[in-house]
Design an enzyme around this catalytic site. Structure first.
Site, PDB file in Angstrom:
ATOM      1  N   SER A 134       0.843  -1.194   0.000  1.00 65.84           N
ATOM      2  CA  SER A 134       0.000   0.000   0.000  1.00 65.84           C
ATOM      3  C   SER A 134       0.885   1.253   0.000  1.00 65.84           C
ATOM      4  O   SER A 134       1.775   1.380  -0.833  1.00 65.84           O
ATOM      5  CB  SER A 134      -0.944  -0.048   1.199  1.00 65.84           C
ATOM      6  OG  SER A 134      -1.959   0.936   1.088  1.00 65.84           O
ATOM      7  N   ASP A 145      -5.163  -3.921  -2.867  1.00 68.80           N
ATOM      8  CA  ASP A 145      -4.283  -3.690  -1.715  1.00 68.80           C
ATOM      9  C   ASP A 145      -3.883  -4.989  -1.020  1.00 68.80           C
ATOM     10  O   ASP A 145      -4.729  -5.720  -0.505  1.00 68.80           O
ATOM     11  CB  ASP A 145      -5.001  -2.773  -0.728  1.00 68.80           C
ATOM     12  CG  ASP A 145      -4.072  -2.245   0.351  1.00 68.80           C
ATOM     13  OD1 ASP A 145      -2.945  -2.756   0.471  1.00 68.80           O
ATOM     14  OD2 ASP A 145      -4.478  -1.329   1.071  1.00 68.80           O
TER      15      ASP A 145
END
Length: 630
Positions: free
Chosen positions: A284, A429
């Site tokens: 991320s 993610d």
């Protein structure tokens, strides 16, 4: 602070052609493309009929695990009960943590101790911090503890015996005997010297015996390297053996939205001491900074890890009203193309994973997961996806549902066009399931030691060290006590594991819904720590800016906070990295390969002959130009 015109921070790495290619595979483009297509039906080939077809309302797919008679009846009552218990236990947990903080502030940190601690917290450089840490150690009597080799958390008799043997054989120049001892002791956590508890009783340093042993091991390895005591073949086999047993160190940068920008200070502190490992993973927001580090040399990083880097986070995303309109139009707050343009600076244009590795010698790993619920996570690096463009992996790793739509990874083809990787499958993610992919790193790169910079705000409350942590000992009873007393720590442990129990119940019984088509049950139940875990001190107002780029002032504060959190860990990291770098140097002596070396020659990761062959074969395979049907 004025930045020179030729500085790395003033360069532009936008590649418009690649942005145009990438735009063809985004969700917005696909939606607009489908709207232009005129679908018709016909009775036969010569009599077309334009039929107004009312689209059927889409139904969610069935999950065989969720079928049954009792599940839909008991699911919601069970989930309500579990959340009620979880909330109650969390409230008690916060009360206990508040008690522990008050106990330490009003009982432990008083008078001279509080003054010395405040000076330590105000240190701006590592040299200043270390001087004040030694003063605090002296005040609490930790110097006497360092001189006494006895400690239950490592095998001091074994370490003492090996240390004496190393000194004896080196001074007597008995090289065969020295090699035999090195074969035994050059391995990960030998005698327990990699135990974090050894560095959790003092603010600076550890047992003198451990420090002497590490220094002597360093001298012996330098002697073997510099004096060329063995043949090239013997030396090559020796350092291959050392490398296999000692393993590598990995730096893991967690996610956390804009909280991940605190990693900048962690990286700056490691860079100043030349302690950045060559294996780096990011997820991320951490993936963005991991890409920055793995595409630049040390000299370039010194120009970049400064508050002025904030200007590179700016992107034309508009205000909250624009973001709201975009969400209702596309299902995401951010636009993929604008994100790609921002990421291109951090990834030095459209570098692939193989190209970045050849340029800096650092191994970049980005954690992503497929957009469907059940497919396993994927760790993208120069071995698994050498021709994948880094910025596409970084964007995918940032694609939290509702914030950024899942995207396909983009690969450089034989004609240098960008085409979708893995038949256009979309990724999102990685921190939803594997924020810190330690098992994959150990399998692929023999990682035995991990440095985790953790900035996820939702798990910070769970990190509590009742017996102290590296560079931050328990001051109660001169390090022999428990934080908040034994009762306070015992209650904390009981309540924390009770909360984890309820989270496991919710996940195991599949009580949690899947909003936005995502399984959120692993967000709290992953492994978030490593051998060393660095927690930059955040501020409550950071939540207000959680999805906003930083200003120069905010980034300056974040760098200072990240460095302050890293200073206590540097002694432990240096003890490990000193030996690892010497092993890498020994391996590189008889392998003058361009692979794994930085372009400035200052850093690099050597590989075994098999690794080099695999890397060369992977780098020579480029995908053909194919059109992906969306």
């Amino acid at each position: 602070m004025s930045i020179p015109e030729e500085s790395e921070i003033n360069k532009d790495y936008t590649v418009q052609e690649d942005l145009d290619e990438f735009a063809k595979y985004t969700c917005v483009y696909k939606k607009r493309h489908d709207e232009k297509i005129e679908y018709i039906t016909a009775q036969h080939d010569w009599n077309p009929v334009y039929e107004a077809v009312v689209p059927r309302k889409s139904k969610p797919g069935k999950d065989e695990k969720r079928e049954g008679f009792m599940y839909p009846i008991l699911r919601w009552p069970l989930m309500f009960t579990a959340f009620l218990c979880l909330t109650f236990v969390a409230f008690l947990y916060l009360l206990d943590r508040l008690y522990i903080n008050c106990y330490e502030y009003f009982i432990v940190w008083r008078g001279e101790a509080r003054r010395l601690r405040k000076l330590l917290q105000e240190a701006k450089t590592y040299e200043e911090w270390k001087e004040r840490a030694r003063a605090l150690d002296k005040y609490f009597g930790n110097d006497e503890w360092k001189l006494d080799p006895v400690y239950d958390y490592y095998d001091y008799t074994l370490v003492q015996a090996v240390y004496s043997s190393l000194v004896k054989h080196r001074e007597q120049k008995d090289w065969n005997a020295l090699k035999s001892v090195l074969d035994v002791c050059v391995r990960s956590n030998f005698g327990g010297i990699d135990s974090s508890m050894l560095y959790s009783r003092t603010y600076s340093g550890t047992k003198k015996l451990v420090e002497d042993y590490v220094n002597e091991l360093k001298v012996c390895l330098e002697t073997v390297i510099d004096q060329r005591l063995y043949t090239a073949q013997e030396r090559s086999k020796m350092f291959e053996y050392f490398s296999h047993n000692y393993g590598r160190t990995a730096l893991c940068l967690s996610g956390g939205a804009s909280f991940a920008i605190y990693h900048t200070g962690v990286l700056r502190a490691l860079l100043n001491q030349d302690l950045i490992p060559n294996v780096i993973t990011g997820t991320s927001g951490g993936g963005l900074l991991a890409a920055l580090v793995c595409t630049r040399t040390n000299e370039e990083l010194k120009q970049l890890l400064v508050p002025e880097l904030a200007s590179k986070y700016q992107s034309d995303i508009g205000n909250w009203l624009d973001a709201t309109k975009r969400y209702f139009r596309t299902g995401a707050r951010f636009d993929e193309i604008l994100w790609a343009k921002t990421c291109m600076y951090f990834t030095r244009g459209s570098l692939t994973f193989a190209e970045a590795y050849k340029r800096t010698g650092r191994i970049l790993n980005i954690s992503v997961i497929p957009s469907d619920v059940h497919s396993p996570p994927k760790l993208i690096n120069y071995l698994t996806s050498p021709d994948t463009v880094i910025w596409s992996a970084v964007i995918a790793s940032c694609a939290v549902p509702g914030i950024l739509n899942p995207i396909p990874l983009m690969t450089r083809s034989q004609s240098h066009r960008l085409i979708p990787h893995n038949f256009g499958n979309r990724f999102k993610d990685g921190s939803l399931r594997t924020d810190i992919p330690l098992s994959e790193l150990r399998t692929q790169f023999n990682v035995h030691f991990s440095i985790v910079s953790q900035t996820n705000p939702h798990v910070q409350v769970f990190f509590f060290s009742p017996r102290g942590t590296v560079g931050r000992p328990v001051s109660h009873r001169k390090g022999r006590g428990w934080r908040g007393g034994y009762v306070g720590s015992a209650i904390e442990q009981f309540l924390k594991y009770d909360m984890i129990k309820w989270l496991h119940v919710i996940r195991s019984l599949e009580l949690l819904p899947r909003p936005l088509g995502t399984d959120w049950s692993s967000v709290f139940l992953q492994k978030f720590d490593g051998t060393i875990t660095i927690w930059p001190k955040t501020k409550f107002q950071d939540f207000y800016y959680i999805l906003s780029p930083p200003s120069v002032e905010r980034l300056g504060y974040m760098i200072d906070a990240g460095q302050a959190a890293t200073f206590p860990k540097l002694d432990f990291i240096a003890a490990r990295m000193t030996i690892e770098k010497l092993i890498e140097k020994g391996r590189m002596m008889d392998k003058p390969s361009k692979l794994g070396r930085s372009i400035d020659g200052t850093i690099g990761t050597s590989m075994s002959r098999g690794d080099i062959e695999i890397s060369q074969e992977s780098a020579s395979i480029s995908p053909e130009d194919i059109d992906i049907v969306n």
